[in-house]
Design an enzyme around this catalytic site. Structure first.
Site, mmCIF file in Angstrom:
data_model
loop_
_atom_site.group_PDB
_atom_site.id
_atom_site.type_symbol
_atom_site.label_atom_id
_atom_site.label_comp_id
_atom_site.label_asym_id
_atom_site.label_seq_id
_atom_site.Cartn_x
_atom_site.Cartn_y
_atom_site.Cartn_z
ATOM 1 N N LYS A 90 0.701 -1.189 -0.181
ATOM 2 C CA LYS A 90 -0.518 0.346 0.300
ATOM 3 C C LYS A 90 1.144 1.425 0.485
ATOM 4 C CE LYS A 90 -1.566 0.565 4.383
ATOM 5 N NZ LYS A 90 -0.627 2.117 5.169
ATOM 6 N N HIS A 117 -1.293 -6.223 5.450
ATOM 7 C CA HIS A 117 -0.495 -6.433 6.585
ATOM 8 C C HIS A 117 -1.268 -6.997 7.813
ATOM 9 C CE1 HIS A 117 0.618 -2.552 8.987
ATOM 10 N NE2 HIS A 117 0.390 -4.046 10.311
ATOM 11 N N GLU A 123 -3.630 4.236 18.423
ATOM 12 C CA GLU A 123 -1.838 4.044 18.174
ATOM 13 C C GLU A 123 -1.396 5.039 19.292
ATOM 14 O OE1 GLU A 123 0.170 2.514 14.305
ATOM 15 O OE2 GLU A 123 -1.496 4.364 13.663
ATOM 16 N N ASP A 165 -4.305 5.921 5.435
ATOM 17 C CA ASP A 165 -3.337 5.162 5.831
ATOM 18 C C ASP A 165 -4.184 4.255 6.885
ATOM 19 O OD1 ASP A 165 -0.867 5.228 6.637
ATOM 20 O OD2 ASP A 165 -1.342 5.645 8.467
ATOM 21 N N HIS A 202 -7.127 -1.371 6.853
ATOM 22 C CA HIS A 202 -7.130 -2.187 8.187
ATOM 23 C C HIS A 202 -8.477 -2.442 8.919
ATOM 24 C CE1 HIS A 202 -3.055 -1.710 6.704
ATOM 25 N NE2 HIS A 202 -2.505 -0.758 8.057
ATOM 26 N N LYS A 248 -3.893 8.240 15.161
ATOM 27 C CA LYS A 248 -1.919 8.572 16.178
ATOM 28 C C LYS A 248 -2.395 9.382 17.574
ATOM 29 C CE LYS A 248 -0.152 7.131 12.400
ATOM 30 N NZ LYS A 248 0.577 6.003 12.149
HETATM 31 C C1 BG6 Z 1 0.551 0.805 8.638
HETATM 32 C C2 BG6 Z 1 0.094 2.591 8.446
HETATM 33 O O1 BG6 Z 1 0.124 0.626 7.336
HETATM 34 O O2 BG6 Z 1 -0.070 0.291 9.647
HETATM 35 C C3 BG6 Z 1 0.966 2.819 9.958
HETATM 36 O O3 BG6 Z 1 1.080 3.086 7.354
HETATM 37 C C4 BG6 Z 1 0.182 2.492 11.151
HETATM 38 O O4 BG6 Z 1 0.373 4.401 9.914
HETATM 39 C C5 BG6 Z 1 0.368 1.073 11.405
HETATM 40 O O5 BG6 Z 1 1.208 2.752 11.826
HETATM 41 C C6 BG6 Z 1 0.240 0.450 12.141
HETATM 42 O O6 BG6 Z 1 0.665 -1.267 12.093
HETATM 43 P P1 BG6 Z 1 0.472 -2.108 13.308
HETATM 44 O O7 BG6 Z 1 0.969 -3.594 12.864
HETATM 45 O O8 BG6 Z 1 1.584 -1.854 13.534
HETATM 46 O O9 BG6 Z 1 -0.807 -2.010 14.227
#
Ligand code: BG6
Length: 511
Positions: A158, A188, A226, A246, A251, A351
């Site tokens: 992405k 992911h 986060e 993002d 996700h 964030k």
């Molecule tokens: C990413 C985003 O795809 O996922 C980031 O670009 C984010 O901004 C991250 O921090 C979060 O992934 P995880 O696995 O840490 O929850």
């Protein structure tokens, strides 16, 4: 889905191998697969513009991956390192691709790979280079004829576009040279062990699924929180994206699909992805009013995280001081189908929220008759506190767990109600480390299993829902609502749920 024991047998070619993703995610994941005996293939070839020898490439990765490794890990690395090679190419220059297929073949021969070896090309580059990269693959003869299409798989990172039109354009670019089955769009989140468990939890147990519908569920909340900000100069990229693009578009909507989809006819890639697409197609705004009525966007100001002062978004490195980019988004949505009609889904991500936590909360309706809601005082002894709605929480990270909240009577002479928790904690039950998301996903690409990757129609359906929100925000005169770092977002996010007497669940990691 493929069986757990099949190993990965392919040549891996990483375009953009000088980037952060290669050292932080891809090579550690391949190394772990190698340690567990899953990586049968090789070589692993890094491709990038910088001039480097194999030795330099290996030594750069060694220091990145082995920073505080024990002796055993260091010994394992010694057996992994010979698989790593480096080829210098300017990915934007078509002439540089000449001879690429030959160099790859030479390395494969050196590693005793048969001529029909499967190749996985990982596009870990800026999206602006995707076009050149696939054109270059074609130019150098690396794209096999249709009948042997499975010999080349291309993994795309992405962002897949920044709105519906650009996502369509990207799909068209890729599909000019590649078939849909050859394209693995990686999210992911889908590789996380606890995310994969959502389907098993729902469809591998008989007791929960019959309750997951409009008859029993009052609302569903999905939080991806986060506490990090724009560390490591991330502000420059983030300011072009924002929380909606993002995290929510990909996700968070993937989590929504998994929790809301119908059972697939078969547990296979096509059937699972068909069901996910139907959820995205049935998504609708949480109210018939303007976008501002059912979405909230916020931007963090200076505040405290873990009692330490942190700067506001506009003071972050590489963020324009006047930026109106959202670092928080919350919204109320609905799913127009028989199962979920009338059940609000509340989504939020941001964030600099108080903690890093991802969870799905399914909140059930109250019992039809609340026998326990009155408070009776007898002298100074008061009985009863109201019952709280049952909640089923799927905690994706950290402290991966699944727990059910229900009310119980506290022992004693009074009728005192107390909410308690019945829980399953992954770490307690499965003490070994959970496999990392990239490990799982890379192995799946090598095995040719696309279940955990986003199909093009899924991607477009997600953008179709999100793009009108982006457009409404762009045309809006009001900036995002400020919220101090270390809080759960702007007050308007609470209003979004409280209108109907609901509340966000505040995730505490002590649950
Ligand atoms: C990413 C985003 O795809 O996922 C980031 O670009 C984010 O901004 C991250 O921090 C979060 O992934 P995880 O696995 O840490 O929850």
């Amino acid at each position: 889905m493929s069986d757990t024991f099949a190993s990965g047998d392919a040549t891996i070619i990483i375009f953009g191998a000088s980037g952060d993703l290669t050292a932080r995610k891809l090579i550690p994941a391949l190394f772990r697969l190698h340690q567990q005996g899953y990586l049968q293939g090789g070589p692993v070839i890094g491709v990038a513009r910088r001039d480097r020898s194999d030795d330099q490439f290996r030594s750069d990765l060694r220091s990145a991956v082995l920073s505080d490794a024990d002796e055993r890990t260091a010994a394992d690395w010694k057996t992994f390192e010979p698989l790593l090679h480096y080829l210098r190419i300017d990915l934007s220059k078509q002439s540089d691709y000449e001879g690429l297929a030959e160099s790859i073949r030479r390395l494969e021969t050196a590693h005793s790979r048969p001529p029909e070896t499967t190749r996985v090309v990982y596009l870990a580059t800026a999206p602006a280079l995707f076009d050149d990269a696939v054109l270059g693959l074609n130019h150098s003869g690396l794209i096999p004829p249709r009948e042997h299409r499975d010999r080349l798989r291309v993994v795309v990172e992405k962002p897949f576009g920044h709105d519906l039109a650009s996502a369509r354009e990207l799909n068209e670019t890729l599909s000019r040279w590649l078939l849909e089955e050859q394209i693995y769009r990686i999210d992911h989140y889908l590789g996380k062990e606890t995310v994969q468990n959502i389907l098993l939890f729902r469809f591998g147990n008989a007791i929960f699924e019959p309750l997951l519908n409009r008859n029993h569920v009052d609302n569903v909340q999905i939080t991806v929180a986060e506490s990090i900000g724009m560390e490591g100069g991330r502000g420059a990229f983030y300011d072009t994206a924002g929380a909606l693009r993002d995290v929510l578009q990909n996700h968070l909507l993937q989590l929504l699909c998994l929790v809301a989809m119908e059972p697939p006819a078969l547990f296979q890639a096509r059937q699972i992805r068909d069901e996910k697409v139907k959820v995205l197609q049935a998504l609708r705004p949480g109210s018939s009013g303007p976008v501002s009525q059912w979405t909230v966007r916020g931007q963090y100001t200076a505040g405290l995280i873990d009692r330490q002062p942190v700067p506001g978004y506009r003071e972050e490195d590489r963020v324009p001081p006047q930026s109106t980019r959202e670092t928080f988004v919350a919204m109320k949505v609905g799913i127009d189908n028989w199962r979920w009609e009338g059940v609000p889904f509340f989504l939020r991500t941001g964030k600099r929220l108080p903690t890093r936590v991802t969870e799905i909360v399914i909140q059930f309706k109250q019992p039809p008759l609340n026998l326990f809601s009155t408070v009776e005082c007898n002298g100074d002894l008061c009985d009863l506190v109201e019952t709280r709605p049952n909640q089923l929480v799927l905690r994706i990270q950290p402290r991966e767990s699944i727990f059910l909240r229900f009310s119980t009577k506290r022992p004693g002479m009074q009728y005192h109600i107390e909410p308690v928790v019945m829980d399953f904690d992954y770490e307690d039950h499965f003490p070994a480390d959970l496999p990392g998301a990239y490990e799982r996903l890379l192995l799946d690409v090598m095995r040719g299993d696309s279940t955990l990757f986003t199909r093009s129609d899924e991607l477009l359906a997600a953008w179709k829902f999100v793009t009108p929100i982006l457009q409404a925000w762009e045309h809006s005169a009001s900036p995002p609502d400020p919220y101090p770092a270390g809080t759960w977002g702007p007050a308007a996010a609470e209003r979004l749920v409280s209108e109907e007497g609901r509340h966000w669940r505040e995730p505490t990691l002590d649950d």
